[in-house]
Design an enzyme around this catalytic site. Sequence first.
Site, PDB file in Angstrom:
ATOM      1  N   HIS A 271      11.521  -6.313   4.969  1.00  0.00           N
ATOM      2  CA  HIS A 271      10.194  -5.216   3.997  1.00  0.00           C
ATOM      3  C   HIS A 271       9.462  -6.257   5.260  1.00  0.00           C
ATOM      4  CE1 HIS A 271       7.659  -5.209   0.357  1.00  0.00           C
ATOM      5  NE2 HIS A 271       6.397  -5.970   1.840  1.00  0.00           N
TER       6      HIS A 271
ATOM      7  N   HIS B 168       5.223  -6.692   7.131  1.00  0.00           N
ATOM      8  CA  HIS B 168       4.176  -6.897   7.372  1.00  0.00           C
ATOM      9  C   HIS B 168       3.327  -6.909   8.778  1.00  0.00           C
ATOM     10  CE1 HIS B 168       2.424  -5.594   3.450  1.00  0.00           C
ATOM     11  NE2 HIS B 168       4.106  -6.277   2.905  1.00  0.00           N
TER      12      HIS B 168
ATOM     13  N   LYS C 209       6.946   3.794   0.441  1.00  0.00           N
ATOM     14  CA  LYS C 209       7.109   2.665  -0.254  1.00  0.00           C
ATOM     15  C   LYS C 209       5.813   3.260  -1.508  1.00  0.00           C
ATOM     16  CE  LYS C 209       6.038  -1.377  -1.107  1.00  0.00           C
ATOM     17  NZ  LYS C 209       5.156  -2.797  -0.366  1.00  0.00           N
TER      18      LYS C 209
ATOM     19  N   HIS D 216       6.062  -1.537  -4.598  1.00  0.00           N
ATOM     20  CA  HIS D 216       5.602  -2.725  -5.242  1.00  0.00           C
ATOM     21  C   HIS D 216       5.312  -3.004  -6.686  1.00  0.00           C
ATOM     22  CE1 HIS D 216       2.763  -5.742  -4.272  1.00  0.00           C
ATOM     23  NE2 HIS D 216       2.808  -6.403  -5.899  1.00  0.00           N
TER      24      HIS D 216
ATOM     25  N   HIS E 229      10.750  -7.902  -3.049  1.00  0.00           N
ATOM     26  CA  HIS E 229       9.888  -9.181  -3.290  1.00  0.00           C
ATOM     27  C   HIS E 229       9.900  -9.581  -4.789  1.00  0.00           C
ATOM     28  CE1 HIS E 229       6.121  -6.597  -4.376  1.00  0.00           C
ATOM     29  NE2 HIS E 229       6.150  -6.857  -2.202  1.00  0.00           N
TER      30      HIS E 229
ATOM     31  N   ASP F 286       8.547  -9.757   3.506  1.00  0.00           N
ATOM     32  CA  ASP F 286       6.786  -9.933   3.080  1.00  0.00           C
ATOM     33  C   ASP F 286       5.933 -10.367   3.957  1.00  0.00           C
ATOM     34  OD1 ASP F 286       5.171  -8.442   1.791  1.00  0.00           O
ATOM     35  OD2 ASP F 286       5.617 -10.120   0.068  1.00  0.00           O
TER      36      ASP F 286
HETATM   37  C1  NCD Z   1       1.234  -8.391   1.484  1.00  0.00           C
HETATM   38  C2  NCD Z   1      -0.063  -7.426   2.707  1.00  0.00           C
HETATM   39  O1  NCD Z   1      -0.778  -8.121   2.454  1.00  0.00           O
HETATM   40  O2  NCD Z   1      -0.270  -6.683   3.324  1.00  0.00           O
HETATM   41  N1  NCD Z   1       0.466  -9.095   0.894  1.00  0.00           N
HETATM   42  C3  NCD Z   1       1.141 -10.209  -0.217  1.00  0.00           C
HETATM   43  O3  NCD Z   1       1.067 -10.535  -1.070  1.00  0.00           O
HETATM   44  N2  NCD Z   1       2.225  -9.376  -0.261  1.00  0.00           N
HETATM   45  C4  NCD Z   1       1.314  -6.280   0.475  1.00  0.00           C
HETATM   46  C5  NCD Z   1       2.201  -6.703  -0.043  1.00  0.00           C
HETATM   47  O4  NCD Z   1       3.505  -6.873  -0.227  1.00  0.00           O
HETATM   48  O5  NCD Z   1       2.108  -7.027  -1.279  1.00  0.00           O
HETATM   49 ZN    ZN Z   2       4.822  -6.615   1.008  1.00  0.00          ZN
END
Ligand code: NCD
Ligand code: ZN
Length: 354
Positions: A17, A19, A103, A140, A178, A251
């Site tokens: 996971h 970003h 997702k 999510h 998460h 995450d």
């Molecule tokens: C994530 C993001 O900033 O893209 N933020 C987070 O707080 N985890 C998005 C997500 O996974 O909820």
């Molecule tokens: Zn995330």
Amino acid sequence: MIEPVNQISLLKPDDWHLHLRDGKILKGVVSHTADVFSRAIIMPNLDPPVTTLNQAKEYKKRIVQSIPSGSSFSPLMTAYLTDNMSPDELERGFIEGIFQAAKLYPVNVTTNSSYGVTDLSKIDNIFETMERINMPLLIHGEVNDLNVDVFDREAVFIERHLKPLLRRFPSLKVVLEHITTIDAIDFVENNKCDIAATITPHHLHINRNAMFLGGLRSDFYCLPTAKREIHRIALRRAATSGKACFFLGTDSAPHTRKFKESSCGCAGIFNAPFALESYLTVFEEEQALDNFEAFASINGARFYGLPQNRESITLVKRDVSVPEMFDVGLEGDPNNFVKPFHSGETLKWSVLRD
Ligand code: NCD
Ligand code: ZN
């Protein structure tokens, strides 16, 4: 007396996971993950999100171009589900190996989720396809109902949406992403093997008090938010249990200072630079070093039906200082720096690099 362990070697881990964002910052953040992880599930919540095969192919290209030369890191792409996603396109993407998973963001639950799904029953045709082709659905798991207390949104999602979804599609392969609560742990543990969960490093280290320590600390604000201490303790037990249904997903979600230090700070914690060291600290504290490889390198690949990595990685018991900030290549303006998780702390494990 048991000898202290000073070194640990394991198959190279994967991050299930992640970003990475897009544009200039992409290069500045991907190197941290590519340095120690073999593969990562790339979250599609760009703006606009990754909803088509072409967008996923193009985004993958941009990621690959940003990886430091010599790295064998490979990004695994996902589709962002909307009310209008075409089941045929999704199926084609999965069969062609472009989409590893899809997702599900309930609309408006988190960063860049305004294109998310407004009502799960509206996309039953998508779930039907995914169940048939055995395509993982990454969720999510929070309700977007503002009348539900922010700390209850995960537990309520499970009751209100996830259980009914799995009654409609009992063979759907699901990763609850998460997770932050005992409720989620119980749900995953008491299900059959097609339900799994990722656990982040920050939810193993902090409880919700971290956001309010001496002032309002947006650096510890992420979604789902950290919960009470009893949940953190349960998460540590679950993550370090060695059970096949729990695996590593950082995450890691970078936001620059400008967007964190604001009266409406963004949700997300950037933990990629020291994620392994952070997790390993927890496994050592829980006296579960023997289960670290299952969590970091084996359970996820097995769940996704992918081969295990062949290379290995070694961590040694040696102090490492986490920098206060990272310059992620956005014109050197401190407003554009990103603060990592454990900023300014010393961790007791380091990745051994040759
Ligand atoms: C994530 C993001 O900033 O893209 N933020 C987070 O707080 N985890 C998005 C997500 O996974 O909820
Ligand atoms: Zn995330």
